[in-house]
Scaffold this active site. Structure first.
Site, PDB file in Angstrom:
ATOM      1  N   ASP A 187      17.988  31.260 -46.916  1.00 46.72           N
ATOM      2  CA  ASP A 187      18.901  32.259 -47.239  1.00 46.72           C
ATOM      3  C   ASP A 187      19.455  32.258 -48.587  1.00 46.72           C
ATOM      4  O   ASP A 187      20.244  31.182 -48.907  1.00 46.72           O
ATOM      5  CB  ASP A 187      20.158  32.699 -46.338  1.00 46.72           C
ATOM      6  CG  ASP A 187      19.851  33.117 -44.959  1.00 46.72           C
ATOM      7  OD1 ASP A 187      19.128  34.083 -44.948  1.00 46.72           O
ATOM      8  OD2 ASP A 187      20.119  32.595 -44.064  1.00 46.72           O
ATOM      9  N   ASP A 195      17.523  39.514 -38.194  1.00 47.79           N
ATOM     10  CA  ASP A 195      18.097  38.341 -38.652  1.00 47.79           C
ATOM     11  C   ASP A 195      19.569  38.675 -38.761  1.00 47.79           C
ATOM     12  O   ASP A 195      20.281  39.463 -39.235  1.00 47.79           O
ATOM     13  CB  ASP A 195      17.719  38.510 -40.305  1.00 47.79           C
ATOM     14  CG  ASP A 195      18.298  37.127 -40.914  1.00 47.79           C
ATOM     15  OD1 ASP A 195      19.221  36.422 -40.342  1.00 47.79           O
ATOM     16  OD2 ASP A 195      18.255  37.140 -42.177  1.00 47.79           O
TER      17      ASP A 195
HETATM   18  C1  DX5 Z   1      22.910  36.620 -43.160  1.00 37.90           C
HETATM   19  C2  DX5 Z   1      21.708  35.735 -43.390  1.00 37.90           C
HETATM   20  C3  DX5 Z   1      21.034  35.209 -41.910  1.00 37.90           C
HETATM   21  C4  DX5 Z   1      22.175  34.249 -41.223  1.00 37.90           C
HETATM   22  C5  DX5 Z   1      21.578  33.817 -39.897  1.00 37.90           C
HETATM   23  O1  DX5 Z   1      23.253  36.738 -44.383  1.00 37.90           O
HETATM   24  O2  DX5 Z   1      20.791  36.488 -43.836  1.00 37.90           O
HETATM   25  O3  DX5 Z   1      19.799  34.713 -42.074  1.00 37.90           O
HETATM   26  O4  DX5 Z   1      22.417  33.378 -41.845  1.00 37.90           O
HETATM   27  O5  DX5 Z   1      22.529  33.036 -39.339  1.00 37.90           O
HETATM   28  P1  DX5 Z   1      23.122  32.987 -37.831  1.00 37.90           P
HETATM   29  O6  DX5 Z   1      21.869  32.741 -36.949  1.00 37.90           O
HETATM   30  O7  DX5 Z   1      23.950  32.023 -37.771  1.00 37.90           O
HETATM   31  O8  DX5 Z   1      23.924  34.432 -37.920  1.00 37.90           O
HETATM   32 ZN    ZN Z   2      18.565  35.588 -43.799  1.00 36.37          ZN
END
Ligand code: DX5
Ligand code: ZN
Length: 238
Positions: free
Chosen positions: A48, A194
């Site tokens: 990310d 996601d």
């Molecule tokens: C949100 C990101 C995601 C997120 C996923 O801004 O794009 O990829 O970090 O993490 P979890 O699974 O903890 O929601």
């Molecule tokens: Zn992401």
């Protein structure tokens, strides 16, 4: 034998998970990623990238993505303004997938065309997968006319910014509509969801039919990433 493209490799793996490193301990990232590589069937690692402008936090950039030595496919999610100015650096850092957000591109179609001309630095024959990301508040119609220029649609089920947020329920309808839209296009396009996907809701999310489920904090919860990843992977496959 000709090399398989990243898209072909990924298509054979689906449904699968992409493990997000946002909540991992960055100081031991190398060893954690090699454990996933050696002890699980995880094949995708999700980076990310946040710039503190498009979304509140700042995270990693090309040097870290390059520094992670792995055979896993590198899934780079750019939550940054003007991604067209930076995408080449991420391709050079070894991205196999580059996702840009429709909300951050003035000329999204052109950005995707430019991405389509970039080379995969790991192996030029592997090709790059182009993803378009949509925030929870962005209607699907925004990407309908982009489908000829991409290989993956990424529906955010949380607002970009942090790991560990709650899954936004309206994503459910959006996933259903996205599946239909992709089927109507007649193109083979990967559908990814996601954010906010944990042990408690992964079975339910998997039943909505995405090809790829990104899962971050459910794997890197400070305890047992290998066991967590195995569990999440099993849930999307069953
Ligand atoms: C949100 C990101 C995601 C997120 C996923 O801004 O794009 O990829 O970090 O993490 P979890 O699974 O903890 O929601
Ligand atoms: Zn992401």
């Amino acid at each position: 034998m000709p090399t398989k493209t990243a898209f072909e490799t990924l298509r054979e793996l689906t449904p699968t998970i992409s493990v997000g490193i946002l909540t991992a301990d960055l100081l031991s990232l190398g060893s954690e990623v090699s454990l996933l590589e050696q002890q699980t069937d995880v094949k995708l690692i999700h980076f990310d990238v946040m710039d503190g402008c498009f979304c509140p936090m700042m995270t990693v950039g090309p040097p870290l993505i390059k520094a992670v030595r792995t055979r896993l496919l590198k899934d780079v999610h750019l939550m940054i303004e003007r991604p067209e100015a930076k995408a080449a650096e991420y391709a050079a850092a070894g991205a196999d997938i580059i996702t840009v957000h429709v909300e951050s591109c003035v000329h999204a179609h052109r950005v995707l065309q430019v991405l389509g001309k970039m080379t995969n630095a790991n192996d030029p024959e592997r090709g790059l997968i182009r993803g378009i990301g949509l925030n929870p508040g962005t209607p699907l119609e925004f990407i309908e006319s982009l489908l000829d220029e991409l290989e993956m649609v990424v529906l955010l089920a949380v607002n970009p910014g942090w790991g560990g947020q709650q899954f936004i329920e309206s994503t459910r309808r959006k996933l259903e509509k996205a599946r239909q839209m992709i089927a109507d296009s007649g193109k083979d396009i990967l559908l990814c969801v996601d954010g906010g996907i944990k042990r408690e809701n992964i079975a339910e999310v998997a039943a909505m039919g995405p090809d790829i489920v990104v899962t971050g904090s459910a794997v890197f919860d400070g305890k047992a990433p290998v066991q967590n990843a195995k569990l999440m992977l099993e849930a999307v496959r069953s």
